[in-house]
Design an enzyme around this catalytic site. Structure first.
Site, short mmCIF file in Angstrom:
data_model
loop_
_atom_site.label_atom_id
_atom_site.label_comp_id
_atom_site.label_asym_id
_atom_site.label_seq_id
_atom_site.Cartn_x
_atom_site.Cartn_y
_atom_site.Cartn_z
N MET B 327 0.92 -1.24 0.02
CA MET B 327 -0.02 -0.11 -0.25
C MET B 327 0.74 1.19 -0.01
SD MET B 327 -2.89 -1.15 2.71
CE MET B 327 -1.91 -2.19 3.62
N HIS B 329 -0.10 5.97 0.19
CA HIS B 329 -1.04 6.83 0.53
C HIS B 329 -1.19 7.66 -0.77
CE1 HIS B 329 -0.65 6.72 4.86
NE2 HIS B 329 -2.00 6.17 4.90
N GLY B 488 5.39 8.23 -1.09
CA GLY B 488 6.57 7.53 -0.31
C GLY B 488 6.21 6.69 0.90
N HIS B 489 5.09 6.58 1.13
CA HIS B 489 4.54 5.65 2.13
C HIS B 489 4.57 4.19 2.08
CE1 HIS B 489 2.56 9.58 3.72
NE2 HIS B 489 3.94 9.76 3.75
N ILE B 490 5.41 3.42 1.89
CA ILE B 490 5.40 2.01 1.35
C ILE B 490 5.17 1.10 2.64
CG2 ILE B 490 6.83 0.25 0.27
CD1 ILE B 490 8.63 2.72 -0.85
#
Lengths: 131, 566
Positions: B327, B329, B488-490
């Protein structure tokens, strides 16, 4: 020629007291890609300086900006002074050394500072700029 | 060869915090980091940024001397091929993965913005509350103490009273620092929105109002680091270290006795027949193989690399969940021209947000989202260099200068980040192709589903209503987001859960199949809510360090003394 380039740069950018050191660098850099175009522009500008009529900005508008070839060279001069680089946004091909980046006119025009150099004390961003 | 108490894979925020906590207790700790450390001086990184011709996220970092091949490649590195193996010719922009990360000591916190909102209580229970996603095996109250500790470790500036009990997220301790001062535009917009607080009351009963964003950047001198001076370059680098990055804790860990090896690319975690991990195999940048033994192992290499390492090791995957539920964001922006100057590009790129849309029964059908108030003109989509290019078609000289000032100083953007649901089809597997070190590249299959994409239209209407309330003209408003921007929210890929059949780690982040292998980082998030993940990663990491410490017998006084004399 650097002095003439500096004078023309001040007319085109709307800023006075531009750095002679930057003028030398930008003149040289733009000459690398379009020496003939730049020389034609400076020759045309030199001729305008001899004409005492009207203010210089208006004369540049009528005699230089109206010529699409010369206008294009003018735009490259504006961009290099405002961005301290060539072709920003669409793949920069050349970036001026950091001391010139700090003086990029874009940030002065919008009363801000280039990213990565401090604008002042903690919390200055709470207030409107002091000009 | 030395056998470590704890071997940690990855020197990002998760690995650094865990290493420091355990080293403080006297444990022998080794951190293995695939990327480089340094350079020694931060100013060298700032110089790379200033001298770069693309000013990208990675521009300070991915600079190597001639002849040195980066053996820890990343996606979107200049002059390098794609690192991810995915279908880049896919015409639908919502069907490939766009976020990247830094592989280096300190990890991606080098170029994060520093936003530290906590997840909300209902974010941990989306299946029970809204019949979407899955529930976490822990609740907000289980993590609250660790959120407080994480805020103190990282140094988070925030407004305790404003956030305490917001959507039920109680706070047992204040932030260690008062909030970052709001920007000029925050104050102006707060004033202009004051008559519109009941807008969008159908979402919930919270007022439409700006709230201070908690951020890991200093509003006072803290932890030996200076106060934020508003350099406005948090992304990609804070030139003075006022913003937290995980090199803070790698340095502390080393000072407390931990060993840190950079350029150490883990290729395999090795287990015995019982499932107990015995050692880790890694190779250096000269392609030389090494092996290191330990009692306990922590995989903290980020959601893509951690999944890759488990898949390469053929471990922890009886559930077939390793690599699944990747996922991000999905983000977007709206811009407008306000009817007076807001003076952007001064101070941090954002200092406030609107949190009203982060929870409510609407989440049964539409993604939760958080709005971030910009202090950077037209944001990523409409930078001032583009405005200049447009204006020089018609003007030069003083007129150009005046027009540029008028336009850019009144530009305002709002960005949003939206919740994304876990899907087994969004996954990391091993590509048949190898990278420069001869290691499998990650193959990524990714698609943003309608739950999130449909929210973009709703968010667009919300942003438009705010811009209109600010006095912007309709023709000066742009809220179209045909595709998403990466945050960049892995997250995801090694989800936490109670059931070994459907999850990779348990509530204590221990692999169901391996008694001495733990996973830290956002890879364990079962769902992602609408909070930037770092503070939750930090809270889980501190909780994990405490749990691991309990697995050991107390360190003897003699051992502590010996450490102290090192």
């Amino acid at each position: 020629m650097d002095e003439l380039f500096l004078k023309l740069s001040e007319v085109l950018t709307g800023f006075n007291n531009l750095s002679p050191e930057a003028a030398k660098l930008y003149h040289q850099k733009l000459s690398e890609s379009n020496a003939a175009g730049l020389e034609s522009l400076l020759t045309a500008f030199k001729a305008l300086l001899r004409d005492p009529k009207n203010d210089i900005e208006e004369r540049v508008r009528q005699k230089i900006w109206a010529d699409s070839t010369l206008k294009s060279v003018c735009q490259s001069i504006i961009l290099i002074w405002y961005n301290a680089s060539i072709n920003p946004g669409s793949g920069i091909t050349w970036q001026a050394p950091p001391q010139f980046y700090y003086d990029a006119l874009l940030w002065r025009a919008v009363e801000a500072h280039p990213p990565a150099i401090s604008g002042g004390y903690f919390g200055y961003w709470r207030y409107a700029p002091e000009n | 060869m030395k056998k470590y108490d704890v071997v940690i894979i990855g020197a990002g925020v998760a690995g650094a915090l865990i290493a420091n906590e355990l080293a403080k207790k006297g444990r022998s700790v080794l951190i293995l980091e695939a990327g480089v450390r340094g350079p020694k001086e931060r100013t060298d990184l700032v110089g790379n940024y200033l001298n770069s011709t693309n000013r990208s996220l990675g521009s300070p970092y991915n600079v190597f001397p001639a002849g040195v091949i980066n053996k820890a490649p990343i996606e979107d590195a200049p002059n390098l091929p794609h690192y991810y193996d995915q279908d880049y010719n896919q015409p639908d922009q919502n069907k490939y993965f766009k976020s990247n990360y830094e592989r280096r000591v300190g990890g991606s916190t080098w170029h994060w913005l520093g936003n530290c909102p906590r997840l909300l209580p209902n974010d941990f229970e989306t299946a029970s509350k809204y019949k979407i996603g899955v529930d976490w095996p822990i609740k907000y109250r289980d993590l609250e103490e660790w959120y407080c500790r994480a805020e103190h470790e990282l140094g988070v500036a925030g407004d305790h009273d404003e956030l305490d009990n917001y959507f039920g997220a109680f706070r047992s301790q204040p932030f260690p620092m008062p909030k970052i001062w709001p920007s000029y535009s925050d104050l102006l917009i707060t004033q202009k929105l004051s008559g519109s607080s009941d807008l969008w009351s159908e979402f919930n009963d919270k007022p439409l109002a700006l709230m201070s964003t908690p951020q890991a950047r200093n509003s006072e001198p803290y932890d030996g680091r200076p106060v934020c001076a508003g350099n406005s370059s948090c992304v990609p680098i804070c030139p003075i270290g006022a913003k937290y990055d995980a090199s803070v804790h790698t340095k502390k860990a080393e000072a407390n006795g931990a060993d840190l090896l950079d350029k150490a690319i883990v290729t395999r975690i090795i287990a015995d027949e019982s499932g107990k991990i015995t050692s880790v195999e890694y190779q250096d940048w000269e392609d030389k193989k090494h092996n290191v033994k330990g009692e306990i192992f922590v995989l903290a290499a980020n959601a893509i690399e951690s999944a890759k390492i488990l898949l390469m090791s053929d471990l922890a995957n009886e559930s077939d969940q390793v690599g699944r539920n990747l996922m991000d964001h999905p983000q977007g922006e709206g811009q407008c021209i306000v009817n007076e100057p807001v003076f952007p590009f001064r101070g941090p790129p954002t200092t406030s947000g609107i949190d009203k849309f982060r929870d409510g029964t609407f989440r049964a059908k539409t993604a939760a989202f958080r709005l971030s108030m910009g202090n950077d003109g037209g944001g990523r989509s409409n930078p001032p260099q583009g405005v200049l290019k447009e204006l020089i078609n018609d003007n030069f000289g003083v007129v150009l200068r005046q027009n540029l000032k008028a336009r850019v100083t009144s530009q305002f953007r709002i960005s949003f980040l939206a919740e994304m649901l876990p899907s087994p089809d969004n996954r990391v597997t091993l590509s048949p192709d190898k990278d420069a070190a001869g290691i499998f590249r990650p193959r990524i299959t990714f698609s943003v589903d309608t739950y999130t994409l449909n929210s973009f239209a709703v968010i667009g209407e919300v942003m438009k209503s705010i811009f209109l309330a600010l006095g912007s003209k309709l023709e000066d408003i742009n809220v179209k987001n045909p595709s998403f921007l990466p945050a960049g929210h892995i997250m995801g890929t090694c989800r936490m859960g109670n059931d070994p059949k459907t999850s990779v780690v348990d509530k204590n982040l221990r692999c169901h199949q391996h008694p001495n292998l733990y996973i830290a980082g956002a890879s364990v998030f079962p769902t992602v809510g609408s909070a930037n993940p770092t503070i939750t990663i930090a809270a889980l990491s501190l909780r994990l360090a405490s749990f691991i410490e309990k697995q050991f017998k107390p360190v003897t006084q003699w051992h502590q003394t010996e450490k102290g004399q090192k």
